[in-house]
Design a protein around this motif. Structure first.
Motif, PDB file in Angstrom:
ATOM      1  N   GLN A 450      32.227  47.927  25.225  1.00 23.81           N
ATOM      2  CA  GLN A 450      32.878  46.632  25.359  1.00 23.81           C
ATOM      3  C   GLN A 450      33.487  46.180  24.036  1.00 23.81           C
ATOM      4  OE1 GLN A 450      33.385  44.543  28.009  1.00 23.81           O
ATOM      5  NE2 GLN A 450      32.693  46.213  29.311  1.00 23.81           N
ATOM      6  N   LEU A 677      33.616  34.867  37.976  1.00 17.27           N
ATOM      7  CA  LEU A 677      33.429  36.262  37.561  1.00 17.27           C
ATOM      8  C   LEU A 677      32.757  37.054  38.674  1.00 17.27           C
ATOM      9  CD1 LEU A 677      32.256  35.881  33.839  1.00 17.27           C
ATOM     10  CD2 LEU A 677      34.522  36.505  34.668  1.00 17.27           C
ATOM     11  N   GLN A 682      33.938  40.832  38.393  1.00 17.52           N
ATOM     12  CA  GLN A 682      33.892  41.089  36.961  1.00 17.52           C
ATOM     13  C   GLN A 682      32.452  40.969  36.462  1.00 17.52           C
ATOM     14  OE1 GLN A 682      36.556  41.960  34.894  1.00 17.52           O
ATOM     15  NE2 GLN A 682      37.553  42.222  36.877  1.00 17.52           N
ATOM     16  N   SER A 688      31.380  37.263  27.591  1.00 19.99           N
ATOM     17  CA  SER A 688      31.676  36.151  28.486  1.00 19.99           C
ATOM     18  C   SER A 688      30.687  35.023  28.294  1.00 19.99           C
ATOM     19  CB  SER A 688      31.676  36.624  29.943  1.00 19.99           C
ATOM     20  OG  SER A 688      30.510  37.330  30.258  1.00 19.99           O
ATOM     21  N   ASN A 744      37.533  40.210  28.276  1.00 21.97           N
ATOM     22  CA  ASN A 744      36.450  39.532  28.975  1.00 21.97           C
ATOM     23  C   ASN A 744      36.215  38.141  28.414  1.00 21.97           C
ATOM     24  OD1 ASN A 744      33.259  39.084  29.359  1.00 21.97           O
ATOM     25  ND2 ASN A 744      34.025  40.408  30.989  1.00 21.97           N
ATOM     26  N   LEU A 747      39.062  35.925  29.679  1.00 18.89           N
ATOM     27  CA  LEU A 747      38.945  35.602  31.101  1.00 18.89           C
ATOM     28  C   LEU A 747      37.930  34.494  31.318  1.00 18.89           C
ATOM     29  CD1 LEU A 747      39.600  36.171  34.078  1.00 18.89           C
ATOM     30  CD2 LEU A 747      37.808  37.936  34.037  1.00 18.89           C
TER      31      LEU A 747
END
Length: 779
Positions: A450, A677, A682, A688, A744, A747
């Motif tokens: 990530q 999410l 997601q 996040s 991420n 978002l």
């Protein structure tokens, strides 16, 4: 001197000092770091563990491995020689090797002197337990035309111990030296691959060298492909170059897009070119953030710049607090509008700072750097908006188009109509049901990938090189400590014995340990005893025509030659691949590493090390992934603490009831973002969750605007809409990032800010527009 004249002068003095400091920091070039690994938490452990991790990372940072392939063997050799000679003349590389440049005489002498120590455990055990079979195999090798080419001639290695030791030096590598040219070659599916190794002068994450090296690799690729060949390359340097290029693109897209979007929004909303001066806080914010990071950390990371570019939207919010009051229907003046909105503007700054600074209380240096960048940037933007901008906007008389205000009035009328039919509680229950359904589907995911994202071509080439060469380095390794060299070798030998089942079942492709280069004394004593009994079994060698006198002379030399010490073996040409595994001595003893080939199950590796004194598995990737998961809980705790801090701050102007209302709305928006999410499929990641910290801090700004109700509900909603649009422009553009962590992050925040805007009208109280705005009376 009136405050309206004093504040701009003081701010300009401060800005001049900031510019001077920034110029001094950039005097030797951009103080920007491209390496993402520097943003990860430091590994747990003492100085030895840190030293071991640094030693294992060094090949990644400085080594470049290239394979040049061609259907014709001679062409592959010629191409690799051409590239190697050109690179050797370049200043980019400290060392370039494309052929066997070792002193063969020195290699043979060391191999001959260290045959017993280099003999692999399986051959030692065979000689001890089954000497007859060992001798028969040696006799057969003497007449095998397809046998491995030995460095030692037969008359210097009658018993074949040197030949077996030579094969064990790199058992999993398919690379062989071409005796005519010295090139390092391997064959695969009709293609001859020639190997080239290069070592760079500096670190892979130097901002200057990686792009130049990547360009040189591409130049070589084009040249080789034009000649009908292929080129494969693997190095951390290439990943760094790709990361730099990606960061540059994303900073341009995110920063440029957010700035351009904000510019168009201001022109559309106010239709006056002079209002573009309100973009000045953005520049001050970026300047202050970068300068603060370089001042504290010595440099700023490219990831911080990418995420910091999203600060543009937040910094642009501050002037909107008083610019949007030009729709209030009064004679708008900059200083009077500022006085009316200053309490709310200051509260917004406080809430923003609490949210961003909460990121600093995590174990991730990346988030600490982002927190400092953002806090310094927000303070700079606030001071510019309060001290300088009103003076420069003072001559401006705004008469914005009423259509925007009428749009907000219609939105409020629609909301009032809906609430009149349903009331707030049914809508609240519907939102909670939506959140419950989304949270039920939410899955967590925490992985180092990530952070770094994917580079498909580089990964594919690295995997292909690993398949061809048989070498697949991993982040897992064992750190072995001991009181002295003898004990260290004993412990490593026992560890490698336990690793054997993992090699058998394919969990590991191989390993490299110091005990392979210098067998421990406990292993050599039984071997010497077996050698003394060997004359009873060497009749097959005599039958093959080997002189018994020569055999006895070699046996005497093996039994009577002193065993070289570990540092002597490492200093020789055969010891070069093992040198990084020796960490040397300190006050607590000595230490060495056992490196692994291939990624094995960490639980099995820990079980292998269990009960072995001084043996410790170091699994950096596994440690980070566990830390990612564990930090989720601390992120939730930070969320609650930052919300409590914001609540206490807002109790001063709004009272406990008003503060609870203002804070609960962005908290509910964060919950709705989490649910989204889940509905979107997601994963919930650590990033996040950190985005949720900022949703509360930034979303509170919208609630404060609606709570203060300066200029009336429609004007307040319009100001909230302008602030939300600038934030969506910056955070929404993070979604285009190719780095999963950044996308991420963007978002989560974008979804949360959408709900924060939709919920913000519930923070307001029904009261009239403030009539004293033009005179600068506080609301």
């Amino acid at each position: 001197m009136p405050i309206e004249r004093l504040l701009p002068r003081l701010f300009l003095i401060l800005l001049a000092g900031l510019l001077a400091l920034a110029a001094w920091q950039w005097r030797a070039g951009a103080p920007v770091e491209a390496g993402m690994l520097g943003l990860l938490p430091h590994g747990a452990g003492d100085a030895r563990v840190q030293q071991a991790e640094q030693r294992m990372r060094e090949p990644l940072n400085r080594e470049l491995l290239v394979l040049v392939g061609h259907a014709q063997r001679e062409r592959a050799i010629a191409l690799v020689q051409r590239i190697g000679q050109r690179w050797q003349a370049e200043r980019l590389f400290e060392r370039v090797q494309w052929n066997l440049d070792a002193d063969l005489h020195a290699v043979r002498e060391q191999l001959r002197a260290s045959r017993l120590a280099l003999l692999p455990p399986a051959d030692r055990q065979s000689l001890i337990d089954h000497p007859d079979d060992f001798i028969r195999q040696r006799a057969a090798q003497l007449f095998d035309t397809f046998a491995h080419v030995a460095l030692l001639p037969t008359d210097q290695d009658w018993l074949g111990l040197g030949a077996r030791a030579q094969q064990a030096l790199n058992p999993h590598s398919r690379v062989q030296a071409d005796l005519a040219s010295g090139a390092l070659l391997l064959e695969d599916r009709g293609i001859t691959w020639a190997l080239l190794r290069a070592r760079t002068h500096g670190d892979a994450f130097d901002m200057q060298a990686p792009p130049d090296i990547a360009a040189e690799v591409e130049r070589a690729r084009e040249e080789i492909e034009a000649a009908g060949g292929q080129l494969l390359a693997a190095s951390g340097v290439l990943y760094a170059a790709a990361g730099q290029a990606k960061a540059t693109r994303e900073i341009t897209v995110i920063g440029g897009g957010a700035t351009l979007g904000t510019l168009c929004l201001l022109l559309f909303a106010f239709r006056r070119a002079r209002v573009l001066l309100s973009l000045l806080p953005i520049g001050v914010a970026l300047l202050a953030g970068i300068t603060a990071c370089v001042l504290v950390f010595g440099q700023i990371n490219a990831l911080t710049l990418v995420l910091g570019a999203s600060l543009i939207g937040v910094a642009a919010d501050y002037p909107q607090h008083y610019l949007s009051k030009s729709w209030a229907g009064t004679d708008w003046r900059s200083w009077s509008a500022l006085r009316a909105t200053l309490p709310g503007l200051s509260l917004s700054l406080g809430a923003n700072l609490i949210g961003y600074l909460a990121l600093a209380f995590t174990p991730f240096p990346a988030l600490t750097q982002i927190a400092l960048f953002s806090a310094a940037g927000l303070i700079g933007a606030y001071l510019c908006s309060v001290c300088l901008l009103p003076a420069w906007l003072s001559p401006l008389r705004l008469s914005p188009p009423p259509a925007v205000l009428r749009f907000c009035e219609r939105l409020l009328a629609l909301r009032a109509h809906l609430l009149g039919r349903t009331g707030s509680w049914p809508l609240f229950a519907l939102l909670l049901a939506f959140c419950a359904g989304g949270l039920w589907q939410l899955n967590t995911q925490n992985d180092l990938r990530q952070w770094l994202g994917q580079e498909p071509r580089l990964q594919a080439e690295a995997q292909r090189i690993a398949e061809l060469t048989g070498q697949q380095p991993t982040s897992q390794f064992f750190l072995v400590r001991a009181t002295d060299e003898a004990q260290l070798l004993e412990r490593q030998a026992e560890l490698t014995r336990r690793l054997a089942p993992l090699l058998t079942d394919g969990s590991l492709h191989g390993y490299r340990a110091l005990s392979q280069l210098a067998a421990p004394t406990s292993a050599l004593e039984p071997l010497r005893a077996a050698l003394r009994q060997l004359p009873e079994h060497w009749q097959p060698l005599l039958t093959a025509g080997l002189p018994e006198t020569a055999l006895r002379q070699e046996l005497d030399a093996l039994l009577n030659s002193p065993q070289p010490r570990l540092n002597q073996i490492l200093a020789g040409p055969l010891g070069e691949p093992w040198r990084p595994l020796w960490l040397g001595a300190d006050a607590n003893g000595v230490a060495g590493l056992v490196s692994l080939q291939g990624q094995a199950d960490a639980a099995r590796l820990r079980a292998i090390a269990e009960g072995l004194d001084g043996v410790q598995l170091v699994d950096r990737l596994g440690e980070l992934n566990q830390l990612f998961a564990a930090t989720q809980l601390s992120a939730a705790e930070l969320k609650l603490l930052s919300s409590l801090a914001i609540l206490l701050l807002l109790c001063l102007p709004f009272g406990l009831g008003g503060a609870l209302r203002v804070v609960s709305l962005p908290l509910l928006a964060a919950l709705a973002a989490l649910a989204c999410l889940g509905w979107l499929g997601q994963p919930l990641t650590l990033f996040s969750l950190f985005g949720l910290l900022l949703i509360t801090a930034i979303g509170v700004d919208y609630a404060i605007l609606m709570r203060e109700n300066i200029g009336g509900p429609a004007v307040s909603l319009l100001g909230t809409l302008l602030s939300a649009l600038t934030s969506w422009l910056s955070f929404g553009l993070l979604l285009v990032s190719q780095t999963p962590a950044i996308a991420n992050f963007g978002l989560a925040i974008s979804l949360g800010l959408l709900f924060a805007f939709l919920l913000s009208p519930w923070a307001g109280t029904p009261r009239q527009a403030v009539p004293g705005l033009a005179a600068g009376e506080p609301a």
